[in-house]
Scaffold this motif. Structure first.
Motif, PDB file in Angstrom:
ATOM      1  N   VAL A 150      13.821 -15.770  55.122  1.00  0.00           N
ATOM      2  CA  VAL A 150      14.872 -14.856  54.672  1.00  0.00           C
ATOM      3  C   VAL A 150      14.786 -14.779  53.155  1.00  0.00           C
ATOM      4  O   VAL A 150      14.928 -15.793  52.470  1.00  0.00           O
ATOM      5  CB  VAL A 150      16.268 -15.334  55.108  1.00  0.00           C
ATOM      6  N   HIS A 168       8.489 -14.400  60.952  1.00  0.00           N
ATOM      7  CA  HIS A 168       9.529 -13.371  61.013  1.00  0.00           C
ATOM      8  C   HIS A 168      10.182 -13.255  59.636  1.00  0.00           C
ATOM      9  O   HIS A 168      10.688 -14.235  59.084  1.00  0.00           O
ATOM     10  CB  HIS A 168      10.583 -13.726  62.054  1.00  0.00           C
ATOM     11  N   TYR A 170      13.006 -11.476  57.045  1.00  0.00           N
ATOM     12  CA  TYR A 170      14.287 -10.766  56.915  1.00  0.00           C
ATOM     13  C   TYR A 170      14.678 -10.732  55.440  1.00  0.00           C
ATOM     14  O   TYR A 170      14.228 -11.548  54.646  1.00  0.00           O
ATOM     15  CB  TYR A 170      15.400 -11.473  57.702  1.00  0.00           C
ATOM     16  N   CYS A 171      15.557  -9.783  55.103  1.00  0.00           N
ATOM     17  CA  CYS A 171      16.129  -9.734  53.762  1.00  0.00           C
ATOM     18  C   CYS A 171      17.610 -10.078  53.848  1.00  0.00           C
ATOM     19  O   CYS A 171      18.292  -9.667  54.792  1.00  0.00           O
ATOM     20  CB  CYS A 171      15.961  -8.343  53.153  1.00  0.00           C
ATOM     21  N   SER A 243      10.693  -4.983  57.226  1.00  0.00           N
ATOM     22  CA  SER A 243      11.229  -6.283  57.634  1.00  0.00           C
ATOM     23  C   SER A 243      11.755  -6.198  59.067  1.00  0.00           C
ATOM     24  O   SER A 243      11.880  -5.112  59.647  1.00  0.00           O
ATOM     25  CB  SER A 243      12.363  -6.716  56.701  1.00  0.00           C
ATOM     26  N   GLN A 244      12.090  -7.362  59.602  1.00  0.00           N
ATOM     27  CA  GLN A 244      12.649  -7.384  60.956  1.00  0.00           C
ATOM     28  C   GLN A 244      14.167  -7.300  60.969  1.00  0.00           C
ATOM     29  O   GLN A 244      14.788  -7.348  62.025  1.00  0.00           O
ATOM     30  CB  GLN A 244      12.159  -8.637  61.691  1.00  0.00           C
ATOM     31  N   GLY A 245      14.752  -7.167  59.787  1.00  0.00           N
ATOM     32  CA  GLY A 245      16.192  -6.996  59.728  1.00  0.00           C
ATOM     33  C   GLY A 245      16.720  -7.241  58.331  1.00  0.00           C
ATOM     34  O   GLY A 245      16.104  -7.941  57.526  1.00  0.00           O
ATOM     35  N   PRO A 275      15.231  -0.832  59.823  1.00  0.00           N
ATOM     36  CA  PRO A 275      15.400  -2.165  60.410  1.00  0.00           C
ATOM     37  C   PRO A 275      16.833  -2.373  60.885  1.00  0.00           C
ATOM     38  O   PRO A 275      17.755  -1.689  60.421  1.00  0.00           O
ATOM     39  CB  PRO A 275      15.058  -3.101  59.245  1.00  0.00           C
ATOM     40  N   LEU A 502      22.000 -12.675  65.986  1.00  0.00           N
ATOM     41  CA  LEU A 502      20.840 -12.872  65.128  1.00  0.00           C
ATOM     42  C   LEU A 502      20.182 -14.222  65.394  1.00  0.00           C
ATOM     43  O   LEU A 502      18.967 -14.298  65.607  1.00  0.00           O
ATOM     44  CB  LEU A 502      21.274 -12.790  63.650  1.00  0.00           C
ATOM     45  N   TRP A 506      16.434 -15.591  67.064  1.00  0.00           N
ATOM     46  CA  TRP A 506      15.479 -16.506  66.427  1.00  0.00           C
ATOM     47  C   TRP A 506      15.116 -17.673  67.357  1.00  0.00           C
ATOM     48  O   TRP A 506      14.038 -18.248  67.246  1.00  0.00           O
ATOM     49  CB  TRP A 506      16.079 -17.082  65.138  1.00  0.00           C
TER      50      TRP A 506
END
Length: 509
Positions: A150, A168, A170-171, A243-245, A275, A502, A506
Motif C-alpha cells: 500500500v 498486489h 494499492y494506493c 493499481s488494484q484499488g 480501480p 478489502l 487480501w
C-alpha cells in the motif's frame, strides 16, 4: 531552486543525527520485525505500507496500519527521509508506536542523494525521493514475501515494483475524495488546454463530482507545467488506474458525489481502467502519544465554559510572518472571545533553511505589547505545538481556525467542531471550497487569499462563529457529520464494512 550545493549542505548537517536516529530505531524494532516474520510463518498475511516522508502522511499511514493489524495482518511500514527534514523527533515517535502496537514494525531505507531540481516546491523533492528509493523497496519486497503493498499518493511510482514482483498494489489517499477526483482528472485537464493553471488565473475549471474551482485554487506546485512537481503529478493518475484499488481516508456519506463520480469512471482518463475505491475513514490519531492529561492547554480548557473557545492551529508547516501574527493577536483581543492559539515562529528568510524546524517563538517580540497580560483571563497562547486531537475533542472548544489540512478536517469532524477555513498550502484551497460549498462544514476567513488577513476580519469572523445564528447552524451541521462519521466506523457501518471487504479479499489464497 533546490540546488545540489544547498541540498548537500543540509544532508551533511543532518547525516550524523539521521544515522543516530536510524540506528536507534532499527535496534528498537529488530525484535518486532522478528515477531512479524514469525507471524508470517504462522500464516498471517504480510502488508507493507509505504508512506511519503511528510508527517501528516506518515501519521495517516500509521493509523491505517493500526486498523489493519487489528484485523490480523502483519504490518511493516517502510520509512524514507527527505534531505531537508529534521528527523530527531521522528525516532522516538516511531519507537513509541511500536511499543504500543507490537503488530507494527518499521524498516528505514537509507537516505538518498537528490540531484538538483528546478523547483521551489518540496513536493518535487518528495516525488524524486520516492523514485530514487525504488531499488531499496524492490530489494525489501523481494525478501519479504509480502502479499500486499500500500503506497502513498506521492509514492505511486512504487506500484510499478508491485506489478514487477507480482505483489498486489494499492494506493492510500490521505486527503479528500474530492481532491482524489481532481488528481485522477489532471491528465484530462492537461490534454484539454495548453495553458498552465497560472495562465488560466480565475478561469473556472470543471471536474466531475466536485464544485467548479478557479485555477488559482489548485496546489501551487501545479501552477506551471514545466515544474518537476507538475510532471510527477501527471503520472500519478495512470499509476493509480493500474493499481488494484484506492483506499481513501474519508467516508462515503461525507462526499457521496465525488466518490460516485470516481467509481463511475467519470474522473479516469480515457482508455484507463477505474480501480475500486475503498472509503474506510475517518482515520485520525487514536491518541497523542506521550501527552499527559495535565498538558497546559488541556488543563486551561477544563476551566472554560462549554463551546466557548476558538482554537487556532495551522499544522506542522503552517507559519505566518510577524505582521500577520500581530494582526491575528489584535483581532482576537478585539473579538472579546476566548481563544487557544498555537503560535509558531515566522518563516526563515534564508532559502537554505526554508524547510528546517523553526526555533521556539519569541512571544514578547511577536505579539503586541501587553497582549498576554490583557488577555490573561480569556486566552492562552501555546508555543509551536498543542495536542490538537485532544484539544478538539474537549467540550470547551466551540470553533476551529484551520489551514484545512485533511487530517485536521477529519479531527474536527470527529469532534463536531465547526471550522473557519484559512488555507495556506498544498491542496488546502481546494479543501476550503469543498468544506464550504459542498459539505457545508466551514466558512472561509475573509482575506485568506490576500497578502494579509486584517485584524478586523479575524475579530468579526471569530465573533460570528461563536455568537451568530449562522455559527449555530454551522455547528449543528458539523455535529450531524460527526454522528455520521462515528456510525461509519462502528461494526456494520459503511467504512467498517468496506474495510472488512478489502481485508477479506487480501486473505484469499
Amino acid at each position: 531552486s533546490f540546488r545540489r550545493s544547498s541540498t548537500s549542505t543540509r544532508q551533511s548537517r543532518h547525516h550524523t543525527q539521521e544515522q543516530s536516529v536510524h540506528n536507534s530505531l532499527q535496534s528498537r524494532t529488530d525484535t518486532i520485525r522478528h515477531r512479524s516474520s514469525a507471524r508470517a510463518m504462522d500464516g498471517r498475511k504480510q502488508v507493507v505500507l509505504y508512506p511519503s516522508p511528510g508527517m501528516g502522511h506518515l501519521v495517516s499511514m500509521i493509523e491505517l496500519g493500526k486498523v489493519l493489524a487489528a484485523r490480523g495482518l502483519a504490518i511493516t511500514i517502510v520509512i524514507v527521509s527527505l534531505p531537508f527534514v529534521d528527523t530527531s523527533a521522528r525516532g522516538p515517535f516511531l519507537a513509541g508506536v511500536t511499543a504500543a502496537n507490537p503488530s507494527i514494525s518499521f524498516h528505514c531505507f537509507p537516505q538518498v542523494e537528490v540531484p538538483p531540481l528546478d523547483s521551489d516546491h518540496p513536493e518535487a523533492v518528495t516525488y524524486e525521493v520516492a523514485g530514487l528509493s525504488i531499488p531499496h523497496l524492490r530489494g525489501f519486497l523481494a525478501g519479504a514475501s509480502s502479499a500486499v503493498l500500500v503506497v502513498d499518493f506521492f509514492c505511486s511510482i512504487a506500484l510499478d515494483v508491485a506489478a514487477e514482483l507480482g505483489v498486489h498494489g494499492y494506493c492510500f489517499f490521505t486527503s479528500a475524495a474530492e481532491a482524489l477526483a481532481f488528481f485522477l482528472y489532471l491528465p484530462v485537464l492537461h490534454a484539454r488546454s495548453a495553458a498552465s493553471f497560472r495562465e488560466m488565473g480565475e478561469e473556472l475549471v470543471h471536474v466531475p463530482g466536485i464544485p467548479v474551482l478557479p485555477a488559482t485554487h489548485f496546489p501551487k506546485p501545479l501552477m506551471d507545467r514545466d515544474d518537476p512537481a507538475y510532471r510527477w503529478s501527471l503520472r500519478v493518475s495512470p499509476d493509480l488506474c493500474r493499481s488494484q484499488g484506492i483506499i481513501v481516508n474519508t467516508f462515503r456519506s461525507l462526499e457521496p458525489r465525488a466518490v460516485d463520480a470516481i467509481s463511475a469512471g467519470l474522473c479516469t482518463p480515457p482508455g484507463l481502467p477505474t480501480p475500486p475505491v475503498y472509503c474506510i475513514g475517518p482515520l485520525i490519531k487514536s491518541e497523542e502519544v506521550g501527552v499527559k492529561r495535565g498538558h497546559e492547554c488541556l488543563a486551561w480548557l477544563d476551566m472554560q465554559p462549554t463551546a466557548s473557545v476558538v482554537f487556532l492551529c495551522f499544522g506542522s508547516l503552517g507559519v505566518f510572518d510577524a505582521r500577520q501574527i500581530r494582526e491575528v493577536a489584535i483581532g482576537l483581543e478585539a473579538s472579546g472571545k476566548r481563544f487557544l492559539w498555537v503560535v509558531r515562529s515566522p518563516p526563515n528568510d534564508d532559502p537554505a533553511k526554508k524547510f528546517e524546524e523553526p526555533p521556539e517563538p519569541d512571544l514578547d517580540a511577536l505579539l503586541p505589547e501587553g497582549f498576554l497580560e490583557r488577555t490573561k483571563g480569556t486566552g492562552l497562547v501555546v508555543k509551536s505545538w498543542a495536542p490538537q486531537r485532544d484539544v478538539l475533542a474537549h467540550g470547551a472548544v466551540g470553533g476551529f481556525v484551520t489551514h484545512c489540512g485533511w487530517n485536521s478536517v477529519l479531527e474536527a469532524v470527529m469532534a463536531g467542531v465547526p471550522m473557519l477555513a484559512w488555507p495556506l498550502y498544498a491542496e488546502q484551497r481546494m479543501n476550503r471550497v469543498f468544506l464550504e460549498e459542498e459539505l457545508g462544514l466551514a466558512v472561509a476567513m475573509d482575506g485568506y487569499d490576500k497578502e494579509v488577513v486584517e485584524a478586523d476580519q479575524v475579530a468579526s469572523k471569530v465573533r460570528w462563529l461563536i455568537d451568530s445564528d449562522g455559527g449555530r447552524v454551522l455547528r449543528e451541521r458539523t455535529m450531524a457529520a460527526m454522528r455520521r462519521a462515528k456510525e461509519a466506523l462502528v461494526e456494520g457501518g459503511e467504512s467498517n464494512l468496506t474495510l472488512t471487504r478489502l481485508v477479506e479479499g487480501w486473505m484469499l489464497p
